[in-house]
Design a protein around this motif. Sequence first.
Motif, PDB file in Angstrom:
ATOM      1  N   LEU A  74      -1.500  -5.380  -2.491  1.00 48.65           N
ATOM      2  CA  LEU A  74      -0.064  -5.585  -2.330  1.00 48.65           C
ATOM      3  C   LEU A  74       0.673  -4.259  -2.140  1.00 48.65           C
ATOM      4  N   ARG A 133       4.817  -3.338  -2.256  1.00 53.15           N
ATOM      5  CA  ARG A 133       6.180  -3.860  -2.397  1.00 53.15           C
ATOM      6  C   ARG A 133       7.125  -3.257  -1.361  1.00 53.15           C
ATOM      7  N   CYS A 134       6.767  -2.094  -0.824  1.00 52.09           N
ATOM      8  CA  CYS A 134       7.592  -1.488   0.234  1.00 52.09           C
ATOM      9  C   CYS A 134       7.314  -2.115   1.594  1.00 52.09           C
ATOM     10  N   GLY A 135       6.278  -2.955   1.679  1.00 53.95           N
ATOM     11  CA  GLY A 135       6.015  -3.637   2.952  1.00 53.95           C
ATOM     12  C   GLY A 135       5.483  -2.728   4.034  1.00 53.95           C
ATOM     13  N   TYR A 176       2.697  -2.873   5.337  1.00 56.86           N
ATOM     14  CA  TYR A 176       1.500  -3.561   5.840  1.00 56.86           C
ATOM     15  C   TYR A 176       1.202  -3.304   7.313  1.00 56.86           C
ATOM     16  N   ASN A 177       2.236  -3.299   8.146  1.00 59.69           N
ATOM     17  CA  ASN A 177       1.972  -3.084   9.574  1.00 59.69           C
ATOM     18  C   ASN A 177       1.450  -1.677   9.840  1.00 59.69           C
ATOM     19  N   GLY A 214       9.928  -6.183  -9.110  1.00 55.10           N
ATOM     20  CA  GLY A 214       8.516  -6.105  -8.755  1.00 55.10           C
ATOM     21  C   GLY A 214       8.105  -4.775  -8.152  1.00 55.10           C
ATOM     22  N   LEU A 219       6.123  -1.505  -7.866  1.00 60.42           N
ATOM     23  CA  LEU A 219       4.731  -1.509  -8.353  1.00 60.42           C
ATOM     24  C   LEU A 219       4.494  -0.556  -9.520  1.00 60.42           C
ATOM     25  N   PHE A 272      14.320  -0.361  -5.612  1.00 60.22           N
ATOM     26  CA  PHE A 272      15.030  -1.558  -5.131  1.00 60.22           C
ATOM     27  C   PHE A 272      16.172  -1.970  -6.065  1.00 60.22           C
ATOM     28  N   ASN A 303      11.310  -2.125   8.460  1.00 57.30           N
ATOM     29  CA  ASN A 303      10.069  -2.841   8.154  1.00 57.30           C
ATOM     30  C   ASN A 303      10.026  -3.253   6.686  1.00 57.30           C
ATOM     31  N   SER A 304      10.375  -2.298   5.841  1.00 60.95           N
ATOM     32  CA  SER A 304      10.325  -2.537   4.407  1.00 60.95           C
ATOM     33  C   SER A 304      11.328  -3.605   3.975  1.00 60.95           C
ATOM     34  N   ALA A 323      10.143  -6.975   4.979  1.00 63.96           N
ATOM     35  CA  ALA A 323       9.098  -7.471   4.077  1.00 63.96           C
ATOM     36  C   ALA A 323       9.699  -8.036   2.795  1.00 63.96           C
ATOM     37  N   ILE A 354       4.337 -12.112  -4.554  1.00 62.56           N
ATOM     38  CA  ILE A 354       5.157 -11.348  -3.608  1.00 62.56           C
ATOM     39  C   ILE A 354       4.422 -11.293  -2.277  1.00 62.56           C
ATOM     40  N   PRO A 363      -0.233  -9.044   2.500  1.00 64.79           N
ATOM     41  CA  PRO A 363      -0.341  -8.496   3.870  1.00 64.79           C
ATOM     42  C   PRO A 363      -0.463  -9.566   4.947  1.00 64.79           C
ATOM     43  N   MET A 372       2.778 -10.832   6.583  1.00 62.44           N
ATOM     44  CA  MET A 372       3.717  -9.860   7.175  1.00 62.44           C
ATOM     45  C   MET A 372       3.819 -10.106   8.675  1.00 62.44           C
TER      46      MET A 372
END
Lengths: 148, 744
Positions: A129, A131-133, A135-136, B358, B360, B413, B650-651, B654, B682, B685, B688
């Motif tokens: 995982l 949390r900042c995303g 992934y791409n 959440g 990390l 966040f 992007n973030s 997500a 949450i 991947p 996404m």
Amino acid sequence: MELIINGTTHQVDAEEDTPLLWVIRDDLGMTGTKYGCGLAQCGACTVLVDGQPTRSCVTPVGSVAGLPITTIEAINEDPVGRRVVEAWVEHQVPQCGYCQSGQVMAATALLKENPQPSEEDIAASMVNLCRCGTYNAIAAAVRDVAQG
Amino acid sequence: MNLAALEHFPLSHRWPINLTRRGFLGASLGALVLGVLLPGGTARAQGAVAEAKPGTRVPAFLEIRPDGTVLLKSPFIEGGQGIFTAMAQIVGEELDADPSRFVVECAEPGSDYMVVGGRRLTGGSFSVRSSYTTMRGLGAAARQMLLQAAAGRLGVPVSELTTEPGKVVHAASGRSIEYGELAAEAAALPVPEDVPLKAESDFRWIKKPVARLDVLEKSTGKAVYAIDLTVEGMLQAAVQHAPRFGAEPGAIANEAEVKAMKGVHSIHRLPGAVAVVADRWWQARRAVETLQVEWTEPAAGARFAMPADFSSDGFRATLAAASGPGVAAESEGDSAAAMQGAARVIEATYDAPFLAHGQLEPPSALARWNEDGTLELWLPNQAPEMFQQVAAKAAGIEPEKVILHSPMLGGFFGRHFLYEGASPFPQAIQLAKAVGRPVKVIWSREEEFLRDALRPLSLARFRAGLDAEGLPVALEAEAVGEGPIGRWFGRKPDAADPSVVEGISGKLYAIPNRSIAHVPVESPAIIGFWRSVGHSMNDFFYETFFDEMADAGQQDPYELRLRLLADHPRQKALLEAVGELSGGWKRGPFTAEDGSRRARGVAMASPFGSEVATIAEVSLRQGEVVVHDVWVAIDPGSIVNPAIIEAQVNSAVALGLSSALLEEVVYVDGAPQARNFDGYPILPPDRMPRVHVRIIESGAPMGGIGEPGLPGVPPAVANAVSVLTGQRVRSLPLSKMQFSATDI
């Protein structure tokens, strides 16, 4: 017990059921491996045990005594690991960065086992995982190393 | 939240420890209370006498080392948003020093760093936009000082000197001096005022995709977060919190047994918690979770005591039952009359759940009492001066005796503002005092889920009147609930909380009669700021209802938005841009190349001074929503780093998608049901989407970047899902919904 971490043997005085993560962080002072959830949900604690990506937060230290363990601290000593780090920098992957040790370890494990992973292989292995995303960017960096 | 909302910030924080105003913002505070924010973000106040204007005293910010590297103390904390790099770009541009030669760290508390309209915080997407001119001026002043020092050294007038990155050059004689050689002399000079800034056309680094300064260390495990810190002689602590806020520890059945566990140093009763101090954190955690604690009922009148029968479902029903009209937030025309004259009236009620941050990195705090009476603290925070002040109160010492360090954040966040009971530093202070040694407290993920300050559960009721053509002529909305600004900084009885109504108020569509109100209902849960704050739910409410209006009037929702934005060229252009970026607007449903049935939804948002247009494409797979692509056109007015903007979008996509698809903190019997990511999934991947970003610089005043990409995502997805399934989405997350047709 004896722990072999990044090629160095350490004598460790810990209860056998202590998670490997906390021995690495607190007993050995190597803090690159992160605590995120403690339940093998997030993967921030990923290390390699005998080459296999392993969630150290749920791995009893006694179960890996004597096995070769690799942590993020030794990532540049591995040729594949070094390429993964280069790709991470090239793609500017990290944001907060907290999950990225685990992501880099997972990618390194995948690419050492399977130098030319398919999209499905990448999706199946890169499950940590973030949390900042990121992934791409992670997927793009892994693809780069695979094609490199 | 716009810049004006800053007025709500640190001035009157409702922390339980009776915060005095003295010391926190210095002597000028009384004046600042009366202050207003002028354009440009500078706080001016009647009778305010500034000592040194924040952001001007060069030596407080910059140290140029002999090797030419530049240490920059940032007013802002880095937590993934790229602010350290942006600060290096902005200062480096005017200083004429390569950003890659910068080492950036978060500045200690101090009035020099109050550059956010006279305040200091990292949040509200304020950092760059509030400090851009100030930080450029700082770099320009530093460069001028280096030029002056070089002029003295070379015996030539300043007017004959210029700079190249990292050095002063005297072209006439072919001589040059590295900044590092001049730094000591330059630092001794008075700081010049009003040094002209560069023309934008001369920018070398600003507006370029400069590489982030922290990427290599974060890719190799070398970045250090609060949780990683160690000081000599340190013990570690774990806690078990009261299951319900306000309860206190009573009898402990097995104290002696736990005290005898390996590594255990001591057991402590703390406000609302028990703690075990041990040599190692795992020993402390195992021991503290072994403790059998009786928790007392919260005392009568205990602040924010969590009722034993509280549930999120019950609270949603309470909000639904709370009737208006509430406190007006926006009023235009005569919505009641227009509603009466409308050809058709539609109405709908929306809600969105409590959300956890959440991040990390679980919260931690390290406290050390020094022999000189100072208290040293290392802790994650978004507002050092506020934490310093409250830590001083907790410790019973003067604020200047608290030495506060702000390590890099493993995500935030909004998590690391001051919320009552939501940070471990008071525990660390108390434990370090009790054991006479430094103590680091780490909250387990489970304790974090118990004490996080949640995005509020909120509900909004909408009514719209349409004319005979199907165009909206009246819109009424009531946002029901409580927001974090009101909770922590106070709300006047006759004023709507901006963090409750933002995104419902402030919309630009040409609907001539509007009435927007806040119906206040206090939340028993501890609530906080969550990336994009009120916009995180309100843009979902409003923009999804917009599609209901469009459908009721038989209008295409994209075309209707264009039409109602005809008088707003900036937003209209943005909507056209996102349409073009997505290959031309098509709503669907349509069949994609892989044979799946898909649809698209669109949404607009105006968060944090930026403008955003979003389109999402979805399908269903085995009853589950799949988001394939998200297109985002963002106009922050002007920019600093396009690569960081793309990463932040992007973030934000997500996190917005994660909230739309999956996230919901559920309370039953006063307790959150999920205590880890197994019960609070949450975005993983494999869910996404591809994200396509177009940045537009309209030249409007600079807006925020960290949050604005988020609010458009839930409504764009919800609108697409409604097209695809024929079912309205009025409550999140989508994982709660049963879709009648799967794999359409």
